[in-house]
Design an enzyme around this catalytic site. Structure first.
Site, short mmCIF file in Angstrom:
data_model
loop_
_atom_site.label_atom_id
_atom_site.label_comp_id
_atom_site.label_asym_id
_atom_site.label_seq_id
_atom_site.Cartn_x
_atom_site.Cartn_y
_atom_site.Cartn_z
N GLU A 120 -10.71 -5.92 -21.29
CA GLU A 120 -11.56 -6.50 -20.13
C GLU A 120 -12.38 -7.68 -20.52
O GLU A 120 -12.97 -7.65 -21.44
CB GLU A 120 -12.34 -5.58 -19.43
CG GLU A 120 -13.25 -5.93 -18.24
CD GLU A 120 -12.74 -6.68 -17.22
OE1 GLU A 120 -11.85 -6.31 -16.39
OE2 GLU A 120 -13.17 -8.07 -17.12
N CYS B 43 0.71 -1.27 0.10
CA CYS B 43 -0.03 -0.04 0.04
C CYS B 43 0.83 1.31 0.17
O CYS B 43 0.61 2.15 -0.85
CB CYS B 43 -0.78 -0.01 1.23
SG CYS B 43 -1.84 1.38 1.41
N GLY C 38 -5.40 -8.82 -10.93
CA GLY C 38 -5.65 -9.38 -9.85
C GLY C 38 -4.48 -10.04 -8.94
O GLY C 38 -3.36 -9.46 -9.49
N ALA D 44 -6.77 -1.67 1.28
CA ALA D 44 -6.03 -1.26 2.51
C ALA D 44 -6.56 -1.12 3.88
O ALA D 44 -6.60 -1.59 4.90
CB ALA D 44 -5.24 -0.25 2.15
N HIS E 254 -23.38 24.99 1.76
CA HIS E 254 -23.59 25.41 0.57
C HIS E 254 -22.31 26.29 0.09
O HIS E 254 -22.21 27.43 0.85
CB HIS E 254 -24.66 26.10 0.25
CG HIS E 254 -24.99 26.57 -1.17
ND1 HIS E 254 -25.39 25.70 -2.03
CD2 HIS E 254 -24.90 27.78 -1.72
CE1 HIS E 254 -25.39 26.39 -3.25
NE2 HIS E 254 -25.25 27.55 -3.04
N ASP F 174 -4.98 -8.70 2.54
CA ASP F 174 -4.94 -9.35 1.23
C ASP F 174 -4.88 -10.91 1.40
O ASP F 174 -5.27 -11.45 0.67
CB ASP F 174 -4.01 -8.94 0.45
CG ASP F 174 -4.37 -7.39 -0.14
OD1 ASP F 174 -5.40 -6.90 0.48
OD2 ASP F 174 -3.91 -6.95 -0.99
N ALA G 180 -9.94 -1.68 -10.79
CA ALA G 180 -9.42 -0.49 -10.32
C ALA G 180 -7.98 -0.16 -10.67
O ALA G 180 -7.74 1.00 -11.36
CB ALA G 180 -9.33 -0.64 -8.56
N GLY H 286 -7.14 -5.83 -18.16
CA GLY H 286 -7.75 -5.78 -16.80
C GLY H 286 -8.45 -4.44 -16.44
O GLY H 286 -7.86 -3.50 -16.49
#
Ligand code: FAD
Length: 459
Positions: free
Chosen positions: A200, A42, A265, A313, A438, A305, A180, A177
């Site tokens: 993909e 990470c 992956g 993470a 706002h 993982d 992400a 792939g």
């Protein structure tokens, strides 16, 4: 047998280092064994350097349309190498931060490869050390997976780790792939002028996300000039003189490129940990755990993982906190993986949690959708970033939030509000009724909350 440590953690990624800190906070004597650099994938080769690079890409994209901002200049030049250098400086800083946290909490750091020598004993052969540990937490993470026929050589066919070091901009790149990692690098390279193709296998990008979000992202990336081939696979790859010829099926289209990046992956780092010797149970190569993070062998836990739960993470860190609390006999509540936030940092960004609309319907919920586009949000328009929307998936009965799906500028920073509301058992009504500053992007969440009851005000 008295122990040297209450807890020894193997691996210092966001799972391992957080587990050690939480253990120390709870009065346990903790040590960490790390074979590379503190911070794991990470901090060194994942979340942090990639987000630094994406920031460079965003800044560059601002300069791409100077007339919009009333700015003009001649001969703009840019250097991807400088972006890589900045990302390494960012890494250096955050890694030092973790090292100083270890010192602050009196956590001993052993630099070497650890393995389970026997129950309650971690061996670090390169240091000639054996640590007696009342509890062992395995947090050894994963590494990039490759595919048959696409052997990684680090030059032409690369992983994200290679890409994070390479200072040269490929003129053409094929990214295998559309998850992400794939879409983040696609945005990055396209920003630096590469011709980018994403291949993909599944019918859409980000296949785990809500379909509307996937479709919106696909359109946005295409507008940026990225070619997207879904429902496609790499059939053949031929390398010659530092270039690759990629044949993509169906259709046998051939793309010649300078680089092929694999984002397909991960595989777990479980070899040579001594798991078989101790009889630690595995599932598809990942360490099998219960909802206390415990493996089947007493005193052995696994987080992050390497457990194959969710390769993110913050999930690793949440598991690390939980494991430390279990060891300290705090009896923490189990994690609800279905509510973990998911975030993707190309622009427009994608952020989500909970069920997609389709999954909610399949589970039998009567669903109401609250939707609000950033084009109707004053702040987004003022920023010149009106692309995207907020979509809340709620149960029709009480407005319970089942899922949230956001796409737009910096939406990853907006998601936490919805997680907190859910944790406090708030519904779309509370989100819609709470007054938001706002102008702010977060007003789109408030409006989507009202939208669940057909009461959005600004649309
Ligand atoms: P890791 O971070 O993989 O750490 C494991 C550590 O264990 C490593 O340092 C390794 O050297 C060490 N180790 C392994 N074996 C041994 C041994 N035998 N002895 C001692 N040490 C050992 N996730 C997000 O949530 N957000 C993001 O934006 C994001 N971006 C990413 C971008 C990229 C390019 C990649 C590749 C990943 C990204 N991830 C992201 C995923 C994230 O990096 C992982 O989910 C996270 O690092 C997992 O943490 P971990 O602690 O389980 O393991």
């Amino acid at each position: 047998m008295s122990s040297d440590y209450d807890v020894v953690v193997l691996g210092s990624g966001p799972g391992g280092y957080i587990a050690a800190i939480r253990a120390a906070q709870l009065g346990l004597k903790a040590a960490v064994v790390e074979k590379e650099e503190v911070g794991g994938v990470c901090l060194n080769w994942g979340c942090i350097p990639s987000k630094a690079l994406l920031r460079n890409a965003e800044v560059l994209n601002l300069f791409r349309d100077p007339a919009k901002w009333g700015v003009s200049f001649d001969n703009m030049t840019y250097d991807m190498g400088a972006a890589i250098d900045r990302s390494r400086r960012v890494v250096d800083r955050v890694v030092k931060g973790v090292q100083s946290l270890f010192k602050k909490h009196n956590i001993d750091l052993y630099r070497g490869t650890g393995r389970l020598a026997s129950q309650g004993v971690v061996a670090i052969d390169s240091l000639g050390k054996k640590l007696k540990a009342a509890n062992i937490i395995l947090a050894t993470g994963t590494r990039a997976r490759s595919l048959p026929g696409l052997k990684v050589d680090g030059e032409t066919v690369v992983t994200s780790r290679n890409a994070l070091e390479s200072r040269e901009t490929p003129a053409t790149i094929v990214i295998v792939g559309g998850g992400a990692v794939g879409v983040e690098f696609a945005y990055f390279y396209r920003s630096y002028g590469s011709e980018v193709t994403i291949v993909e296998m599944l019918p859409r990008l980000l296949p785990g996300e809500d379909e509307e979000v996937s479709q919106h992202l696909e359109r946005a990336l295409k507008r940026q000039g990225i070619q997207i081939m879904t429902g496609s696979t790499v059939e053949k790859l031929a390398r010659s003189k530092g270039r690759a010829k990629v044949t993509i099926s169906p259709g046998a289209e051939v793309i010649e490129c300078d680089r092929v990046l694999l984002g397909v992956g991960v595989q777990p780092n479980t070899e040579e940990l001594g798991l078989e010797g101790l009889g630690v149970e595995m599932e598809n190569g990942f360490i099998k755990i219960d909802d206390r993070m415990a493996a089947n062998v007493p005193g052995v836990y696994a987080i992050g993982d390497v457990t194959g739960k969710m390769p993110l993470a913050h999930v690793a860190s949440a598991q690390g906190v939980l494991a430390a609390e279990v060891i300290a006999e705090r009896e923490p509540a189990p994690l609800d993986y279905s509510q973990m936030p998911r975030a993707i940092y190309c622009q427009p960004q994608v952020a989500s949690m909970g069920l997609t609309e389709q999954a909610a319907r399949e589970k039998g919920h009567e669903v109401k959708i609250g939707r609000f586009p950033f084009a109707a949000n004053g702040k987004a328009v003022a920023l010149g970033l009106p692309d995207g929307f907020v979509k809340l998936v709620a149960d029709a009965r009480y407005g319970e939030i089942l899922g949230a799906h956001l796409i737009g500028h910096d939406v990853t920073d907006l998601l936490a509000e919805i997680s907190t509301a859910r944790m406090l058992e708030g519904t779309a009504l509370e989100i819609g009724r709470s007054v938001h500053a706002h102008p702010s992007l977060s007003e789109a969440i408030m409006e989507a909350g009202l939208g669940v009851f057909d009461e959005s005000l600004n649309i």
